[in-house]
Design an enzyme around this catalytic site. Structure first.
Site, PDB file in Angstrom:
ATOM      1  N   LYS A  29       0.837  -1.198   0.000  1.00  0.00           N
ATOM      2  CA  LYS A  29       0.000   0.000   0.000  1.00  0.00           C
ATOM      3  C   LYS A  29       0.877   1.256   0.000  1.00  0.00           C
ATOM      4  O   LYS A  29       1.944   1.277   0.624  1.00  0.00           O
ATOM      5  CB  LYS A  29      -0.892  -0.053   1.251  1.00  0.00           C
ATOM      6  CG  LYS A  29      -1.965   1.004   1.374  1.00  0.00           C
ATOM      7  CD  LYS A  29      -2.782   0.707   2.628  1.00  0.00           C
ATOM      8  CE  LYS A  29      -3.883   1.724   2.881  1.00  0.00           C
ATOM      9  NZ  LYS A  29      -4.674   1.368   4.084  1.00  0.00           N
ATOM     10  N   SER A  43      -9.817  -1.118   7.264  1.00  0.00           N
ATOM     11  CA  SER A  43      -9.127  -0.867   6.003  1.00  0.00           C
ATOM     12  C   SER A  43      -8.419  -2.068   5.394  1.00  0.00           C
ATOM     13  O   SER A  43      -7.959  -1.998   4.262  1.00  0.00           O
ATOM     14  CB  SER A  43      -8.122   0.279   6.177  1.00  0.00           C
ATOM     15  OG  SER A  43      -8.812   1.491   6.380  1.00  0.00           O
ATOM     16  N   SER A  53      -9.476   1.371   3.371  1.00  0.00           N
ATOM     17  CA  SER A  53      -8.656   2.210   2.527  1.00  0.00           C
ATOM     18  C   SER A  53      -7.641   1.435   1.690  1.00  0.00           C
ATOM     19  O   SER A  53      -7.042   1.994   0.774  1.00  0.00           O
ATOM     20  CB  SER A  53      -7.909   3.238   3.396  1.00  0.00           C
ATOM     21  OG  SER A  53      -6.983   2.617   4.264  1.00  0.00           O
TER      22      SER A  53
END
Length: 545
Positions: free
Chosen positions: A111, A217, A193
């Site tokens: 990420k 997330s 996310s």
């Protein structure tokens, strides 16, 4: 003349070698990269059916097919320009010394809030132009562990900008990466996310990925993208070098297509890090989570169902969840239903988490930025980020859906006062003492079982672990929601089931998840929509220049 003959000889020899490699490759049945496990890839590498260079080339080609072209899923912000060189070096090391371990030569996406060495050519920005070109002092702790294990960091996954903490903005949007969407529902909500990590892993743009979670997330995008996701106990994996929201709730974990792959990655990234003092609270010896892969693990287990937490959930999800309970019983588990949290009403009404996160973010993100070696945009703190977004509204505050930064503004207006410390204590009481721990104790449970779409909240404020695995898909007759800009519902939208426990019980949760996964194999009961499935496979790469 001799030089000319030598050149022709080398050309012919090279062509013959390429032909022999291609002919040899034709004998093998290569693993399908849509679903290939880390173990399958490792076996092929060991047998020299293909190389890590081949893997990187294949994944790069697959990313190229669907990331900005075709369905434009926008799962990946950038690929690693050093990945092929790293793969070649790891291939040489394998030939000379053998593999370092299960992740040797395996490409992994991380990420874009997880720092990676600036010298290898990638940014770390949380999806924001405000940090573009910033120079991190070192790899994040988890990235360093991946490298030490021989993994190849393939690139940076798109995310909900600032880990979904800028404001009321659709999941999956970042200024740098654009709006990411689901590979299961055209223009579908990928959730966030860790949106890009979920999308990319779901359709085989990578062998696996890392996400981060503050509240939902990892679990939520794993739910929406038909994946296994592990949200570890806060402190099991290092957050050093990870762009933060809250030191009290942030954690980093794997997102994969199988429990075995998630266990393999977690075994590598877990452990103490002197740069993150929360990791000093973990057990003295962190287990090898691959040893948790026991098909008989549910025999004698007691699993509780906190019905009140999902009383208003989607009826198709609840129906699939209810049907799954018989599977657990057949596998030897005792189901306690209901096994409601004693403090359910207080949990659902509490606003303590908002106070904690807003206050922590201002302190923690300012500290992160202060630790950077260079920030070309000149931002120094949260106040500067707010100003930067306003000044670069055409890139960051894009109408009509992505204009908000109200969470930033609310955070900027906080201070660590008594109300903050009271909220922090109340969260621990609600999430741990009178929440998860009280429920486990009252009903003598080994774990708590619930739909993944409602699982994250109690574990977030408690700092406790969750493992989610695929459960099912919305039926074909579900109404397709309008795209605003993503669709909240549609046919074939995936959903998962989660196992929740007390601190540092990942081994037990993984064992339960594995036993359930091995009987159900829910993930492949529905594939991504055809345009979202890349065509490139290893057979298209092996033996080619």
């Amino acid at each position: 003349m001799m030089r000319g003959y030598l050149f022709k000889y080398l050309l012919v020899t090279s062509a013959v070698l390429q032909f022999l490699i291609a002919a040899q490759a034709a004998k093998f049945s290569f693993p399908d990269l849509y679903e290939a496990s880390i173990a399958e890839l490792q076996e092929g590498l060991q047998k020299r059916q293909f190389t890590s260079v081949d893997l990187v080339k294949a994944y790069f080609a697959r990313i190229d097919e669907v990331n900005l072209k075709g369905p434009a899923l926008r799962a990946v912000i950038e690929t690693n320009p050093s990945a092929l060189a790293q793969a070649a070096a790891l291939d040489r090391e394998r030939r000379l010394k053998g593999p370092r371990g299960p992740l040797h030569g395996i490409p992994i996406l991380v990420k874009d809030n997880i720092a990676t060495l600036h010298s290898e050519g990638m940014n770390t920005t949380a999806g924001s132009f405000a940090l573009l070109g910033s120079v991190v002092p070192r790899d994040a702790g988890v990235a360093a562990r991946l490298r030490a294990a021989g993994a190849i960091i393939l690139g940076k996954a798109n995310l909900s900008e600032w880990a979904n903490f800028r404001g009321r903005v659709p999941s999956g949007f970042s200024g740098r990466g654009g709006q990411a969407t689901s590979p299961y529902v055209p223009l579908g909500d990928p959730s966030g996310s860790s949106s890009g990590s979920g999308i990319a892993t779901a359709i085989g743009l990578t062998a696996g990925s890392l996400g981060s979670e503050t509240d939902g997330s990892i679990i939520s995008p794993s739910n929406n993208n038909n994946l296994v996701g592990i949200k570890p106990t806060v402190g099991l994996t290092s957050r050093a070098g990870v762009i933060p929201i809250s030191e009290h709730q942030d954690t980093v974990g794997p997102m994969t297509r199988s429990v075995a792959d998630a266990a393999a990655i977690l075994s590598v990234i877990a452990g103490k890090d002197p740069r993150d003092n929360f990791t000093l609270a973990q057990p003295r010896v962190v287990p090898d989570f691959t040893k948790a892969l026991n098909k008989q693990a549910l025999r004698g287990a007691r699993l509780g169902v906190p019905r009140a937490l999902f009383a208003r959930s989607n009826r198709n999800i609840v129906a699939a969840f209810n049907a799954s309970l018989d599977t657990f019983r057949r596998l030897g588990a005792t189901i306690i239903d209901p096994a409601d949290f004693p403090d359910t009403a207080e949990l659902q009404a509490s606003d303590n988490e908002t106070i904690v996160l807003n206050t922590d973010f201002k302190v923690d993100v300012n500290q992160y930025i202060a630790g950077l070696i260079k920030v070309p945009t000149g931002v120094k703190n949260l106040a500067d980020l707010i100003t930067f977004n306003s000044a670069h509204a055409d890139e960051e505050l894009v109408p009509p859906f992505w204009t908000d930064q109200s969470t930033f503004i609310a955070s900027q207006n906080t201070t660590r006062d008594q109300a903050y410390f009271d909220a922090l204590a109340a969260d621990k009481d609600l999430g741990q003492t009178r929440g998860i721990d009280a429920t486990l104790k009252k009903f003598r449970l080994d774990a708590i079982l619930l739909p993944s779409n409602v699982a994250s909240g109690p574990a977030a404020i408690a700092g406790y672990p969750i493992v989610t695995v695929p459960l099912g898909f919305q039926p074909a007759n579900v109404t397709l929601s309008p795209a605003q800009p993503t669709r909240s519902m549609g046919p074939n939208m995936p959903f998962g089931i989660s196992f929740m426990g007390t601190a540092f019980t990942e081994f037990k949760l993984i064992s339960f998840a594995f036993a359930y996964e091995q009987v159900t194999h829910n993930r492949l009961k529905q594939l991504a929509f055809p345009e979202a499935i890349p065509k490139t496979q290893l057979k298209d790469v092996v033996g080619k220049k």
